[in-house]
Motif scaffolding. Structure first.
Motif, PDB file in Angstrom:
ATOM      1  N   LEU A   1       0.824  -1.212   0.000  1.00 37.70           N
ATOM      2  CA  LEU A   1       0.000   0.000   0.000  1.00 37.70           C
ATOM      3  C   LEU A   1       0.855   1.258   0.000  1.00 37.70           C
ATOM      4  N   VAL A   2       1.973   1.242   0.702  1.00 33.65           N
ATOM      5  CA  VAL A   2       2.861   2.395   0.759  1.00 33.65           C
ATOM      6  C   VAL A   2       4.245   1.890   1.175  1.00 33.65           C
ATOM      7  N   GLU A   3       5.285   2.516   0.631  1.00 34.85           N
ATOM      8  CA  GLU A   3       6.632   2.076   0.979  1.00 34.85           C
ATOM      9  C   GLU A   3       7.613   3.219   0.808  1.00 34.85           C
ATOM     10  N   ASN A   4       8.769   3.070   1.439  1.00 43.24           N
ATOM     11  CA  ASN A   4       9.876   3.998   1.246  1.00 43.24           C
ATOM     12  C   ASN A   4      11.162   3.183   1.228  1.00 43.24           C
ATOM     13  N   GLN A   5      12.303   3.827   1.369  1.00 45.99           N
ATOM     14  CA  GLN A   5      13.568   3.103   1.275  1.00 45.99           C
ATOM     15  C   GLN A   5      13.829   2.209   2.470  1.00 45.99           C
TER      16      GLN A   5
ATOM     17  N   ARG B   1       1.306   6.766   9.580  1.00 46.00           N
ATOM     18  CA  ARG B   1       1.850   6.423  10.895  1.00 46.00           C
ATOM     19  C   ARG B   1       2.478   5.038  10.882  1.00 46.00           C
ATOM     20  N   MET B   2       1.836   4.101  10.186  1.00 42.68           N
ATOM     21  CA  MET B   2       2.376   2.750  10.124  1.00 42.68           C
ATOM     22  C   MET B   2       3.719   2.727   9.393  1.00 42.68           C
ATOM     23  N   LEU B   3       3.815   3.487   8.303  1.00 49.56           N
ATOM     24  CA  LEU B   3       5.076   3.519   7.560  1.00 49.56           C
ATOM     25  C   LEU B   3       6.178   4.137   8.417  1.00 49.56           C
ATOM     26  N   LEU B   4       5.844   5.205   9.155  1.00 51.22           N
ATOM     27  CA  LEU B   4       6.829   5.823  10.038  1.00 51.22           C
ATOM     28  C   LEU B   4       7.287   4.830  11.101  1.00 51.22           C
ATOM     29  N   THR B   5       6.327   4.109  11.711  1.00 51.80           N
ATOM     30  CA  THR B   5       6.672   3.127  12.732  1.00 51.80           C
ATOM     31  C   THR B   5       7.577   2.042  12.163  1.00 51.80           C
TER      32      THR B   5
ATOM     33  N   LEU C   1      -6.078  -2.673  11.847  1.00 53.36           N
ATOM     34  CA  LEU C   1      -7.492  -2.375  12.094  1.00 53.36           C
ATOM     35  C   LEU C   1      -8.056  -3.233  13.221  1.00 53.36           C
ATOM     36  N   LEU C   2      -7.504  -4.425  13.402  1.00 51.60           N
ATOM     37  CA  LEU C   2      -8.003  -5.313  14.440  1.00 51.60           C
ATOM     38  C   LEU C   2      -7.730  -4.768  15.841  1.00 51.60           C
ATOM     39  N   ARG C   3      -6.881  -3.754  15.927  1.00 48.71           N
ATOM     40  CA  ARG C   3      -6.639  -3.117  17.219  1.00 48.71           C
ATOM     41  C   ARG C   3      -7.797  -2.205  17.625  1.00 48.71           C
ATOM     42  N   LEU C   4      -8.648  -1.844  16.654  1.00 43.67           N
ATOM     43  CA  LEU C   4      -9.779  -0.958  16.936  1.00 43.67           C
ATOM     44  C   LEU C   4     -10.945  -1.740  17.512  1.00 43.67           C
ATOM     45  N   PRO C   5     -11.765  -1.112  18.335  1.00 43.05           N
ATOM     46  CA  PRO C   5     -12.976  -1.768  18.824  1.00 43.05           C
ATOM     47  C   PRO C   5     -13.872  -2.177  17.656  1.00 43.05           C
ATOM     48  N   PRO C   6     -14.523  -3.340  17.728  1.00 46.34           N
ATOM     49  CA  PRO C   6     -15.344  -3.827  16.615  1.00 46.34           C
ATOM     50  C   PRO C   6     -16.423  -2.852  16.159  1.00 46.34           C
ATOM     51  N   ASP C   7     -16.990  -2.062  17.090  1.00 45.28           N
ATOM     52  CA  ASP C   7     -18.100  -1.192  16.716  1.00 45.28           C
ATOM     53  C   ASP C   7     -17.674  -0.009  15.861  1.00 45.28           C
TER      54      ASP C   7
ATOM     55  N   PHE D   1     -14.249   2.611   9.751  1.00 48.01           N
ATOM     56  CA  PHE D   1     -12.986   3.353   9.727  1.00 48.01           C
ATOM     57  C   PHE D   1     -12.659   3.843   8.322  1.00 48.01           C
ATOM     58  N   ALA D   2     -12.877   2.980   7.333  1.00 45.99           N
ATOM     59  CA  ALA D   2     -12.500   3.318   5.957  1.00 45.99           C
ATOM     60  C   ALA D   2     -13.465   4.291   5.293  1.00 45.99           C
ATOM     61  N   ASN D   3     -14.480   4.764   6.011  1.00 46.62           N
ATOM     62  CA  ASN D   3     -15.402   5.742   5.431  1.00 46.62           C
ATOM     63  C   ASN D   3     -14.727   7.094   5.223  1.00 46.62           C
ATOM     64  N   SER D   4     -13.591   7.296   5.869  1.00 45.03           N
ATOM     65  CA  SER D   4     -12.851   8.552   5.726  1.00 45.03           C
ATOM     66  C   SER D   4     -11.502   8.262   5.077  1.00 45.03           C
ATOM     67  N   GLY D   5     -11.300   8.815   3.882  1.00 41.30           N
ATOM     68  CA  GLY D   5     -10.020   8.640   3.223  1.00 41.30           C
ATOM     69  C   GLY D   5      -8.875   9.231   4.020  1.00 41.30           C
ATOM     70  N   LYS D   6      -9.135  10.350   4.707  1.00 49.17           N
ATOM     71  CA  LYS D   6      -8.085  10.980   5.510  1.00 49.17           C
ATOM     72  C   LYS D   6      -7.631  10.051   6.629  1.00 49.17           C
ATOM     73  N   ARG D   7      -8.602   9.380   7.280  1.00 49.27           N
ATOM     74  CA  ARG D   7      -8.233   8.444   8.352  1.00 49.27           C
ATOM     75  C   ARG D   7      -7.340   7.338   7.821  1.00 49.27           C
ATOM     76  N   VAL D   8      -7.697   6.802   6.655  1.00 44.96           N
ATOM     77  CA  VAL D   8      -6.919   5.700   6.074  1.00 44.96           C
ATOM     78  C   VAL D   8      -5.504   6.163   5.752  1.00 44.96           C
ATOM     79  N   TYR D   9      -5.390   7.315   5.082  1.00 53.42           N
ATOM     80  CA  TYR D   9      -4.060   7.809   4.714  1.00 53.42           C
ATOM     81  C   TYR D   9      -3.238   8.161   5.957  1.00 53.42           C
ATOM     82  N   ASP D  10      -3.882   8.755   6.962  1.00 52.55           N
ATOM     83  CA  ASP D  10      -3.152   9.092   8.193  1.00 52.55           C
ATOM     84  C   ASP D  10      -2.637   7.829   8.877  1.00 52.55           C
ATOM     85  N   LEU D  11      -3.482   6.791   8.927  1.00 54.83           N
ATOM     86  CA  LEU D  11      -3.061   5.539   9.556  1.00 54.83           C
ATOM     87  C   LEU D  11      -1.882   4.929   8.812  1.00 54.83           C
TER      88      LEU D  11
END
Length: 322
Positions: free
Chosen positions: A36-40, A77-81, A53-59, A64-74
């Motif tokens: 989905l995203v990568e760097n060096q 953060r994952m790529l940085l981590t 996503l499984l870390r989020l509460p089921p409800d 979560f994916a209804n907001s493109g901004k949320r997906v891109y922000d996540l």
């Protein structure tokens, strides 16, 4: 005593982890290796994303994916981590003894959380299989606790506020009286609310307040609203803790008891949660009370900082003076 304390702490920690770690069963229907995203330094795959996503509460997970901004922000953060983790491994930080110990503990927490989640999931399924019989129990609980489902009398109203923080009390009262005269002469109440009310929400709702009971409102406001007899009646100017109000009655719901059908699902949800809690505690009991548990009291006591009570008393007596 210390054994019980350790068991209780373990139970608390395991219960917390169960919320964050759901059980995985079905094989994914997506390409887990899709990048989905990568760097060096690192890459984030679809499998990584779904696992996060499984870390989020089921409800909230499903939306979560209804907001493109949320997906891109996540994903950012994952790529940085992952990039920082790659740099840490390249520097050999993961080889340090303390880091190895921390990693092992994190793996243990994950496995413990998975086990707790499985216990709770199995318990939920067991409850759901017995739903027809449990509906009988729910009805019994409803009949025994009917007062719990009593709804007090409620009214809906519209109001116009003249705030005594923006006007003197005399000015606010005069404005309320003048506005009431306009309303009685045929002016539209809600249109006037938008024009002159000091309640900011009136701009959007025309001063309308949906059904409420007496306990939810300022006492003076509530008494005046409930004293109105028929829909459309307008009160005299009423002073509350906010200022002077004009109140128009919009509707009334008499006091009533919710029917069983109205509360059945909430009763069953409460019983389901209670059953899952009981099953979890039953499964944890042999671990918390394992007779083979050994506690090294001397080693544990050595971890505790010893504080001289007399020193604390002297410090308190001196008021912290040097």
């Amino acid at each position: 005593m210390k054994r019980k304390m350790i068991g209780a702490l373990c139970s608390l920690a395991l219960s917390w982890m169960a919320v964050a770690v759901p059980v995985l069963h079905a094989q994914p229907s997506y390409d887990a290796d899709q990048v989905l995203v990568e760097n060096q330094f690192a890459r984030v795959t679809r499998g990584d994303y779904e696992a996060e996503l499984l870390r989020l509460p089921p409800d909230i997970r499903g939306g979560f994916a209804n907001s493109g901004k949320r997906v891109y922000d996540l994903l950012s953060r994952m790529l940085l981590t992952k990039s920082l983790a790659a740099q840490a491994r390249a520097a050999g930080l993961d080889k340090e003894a303390q880091v190895q110990a921390r990693l092992a503990l994190e793996v243990d927490r994950l496995h413990a959380g998975l086990q707790i989640a499985k216990i709770e999931e199995d318990a939920g399924r067991a409850f759901d299989k017995r739903r027809p019989q449990l509906e009988v129990r729910a009805r019994e609980l409803y009949l025994v606790n009917r007062d719990k489902y009593r709804v007090p009398e409620q009214v809906a109203a519209s109001h116009i506020l003249f705030d005594t923080k923006k006007h003197t009390p005399d000015e606010a009262l005069k404005l309320a009286q003048e506005t009431r005269t306009k309303i009685l002469a045929g002016a539209d109440f809600n249109a006037l609310a938008k024009q002159v009310s000091d309640d900011p929400s009136a701009q959007g709702n025309g001063g309308h307040i949906d059904y409420f009971d007496k306990a939810q409102m300022d006492p003076a406001f509530a008494d005046a609203a409930f004293a109105l007899k028929s829909a459309g009646d307008v009160s005299e100017p009423i002073r509350s803790s906010f200022g002077y109000h004009l109140i128009r009655l919009e509707g009334r719901h008499p006091a009533a008891v919710r029917t069983f059908d109205q509360v059945k699902e909430s009763i069953l949800a409460g019983e389901r949660a209670k059953f899952i809690d009981e099953q979890r505690e039953t499964a944890l009991a042999p671990l918390k009370n394992d007779p083979a548990t050994k506690v090294n009291d001397a080693a544990i006591d050595a971890l505790v900082n010893k504080v001289d009570p007399g020193m604390i008393e002297r410090a308190n007596a001196s008021g912290g003076r040097k």
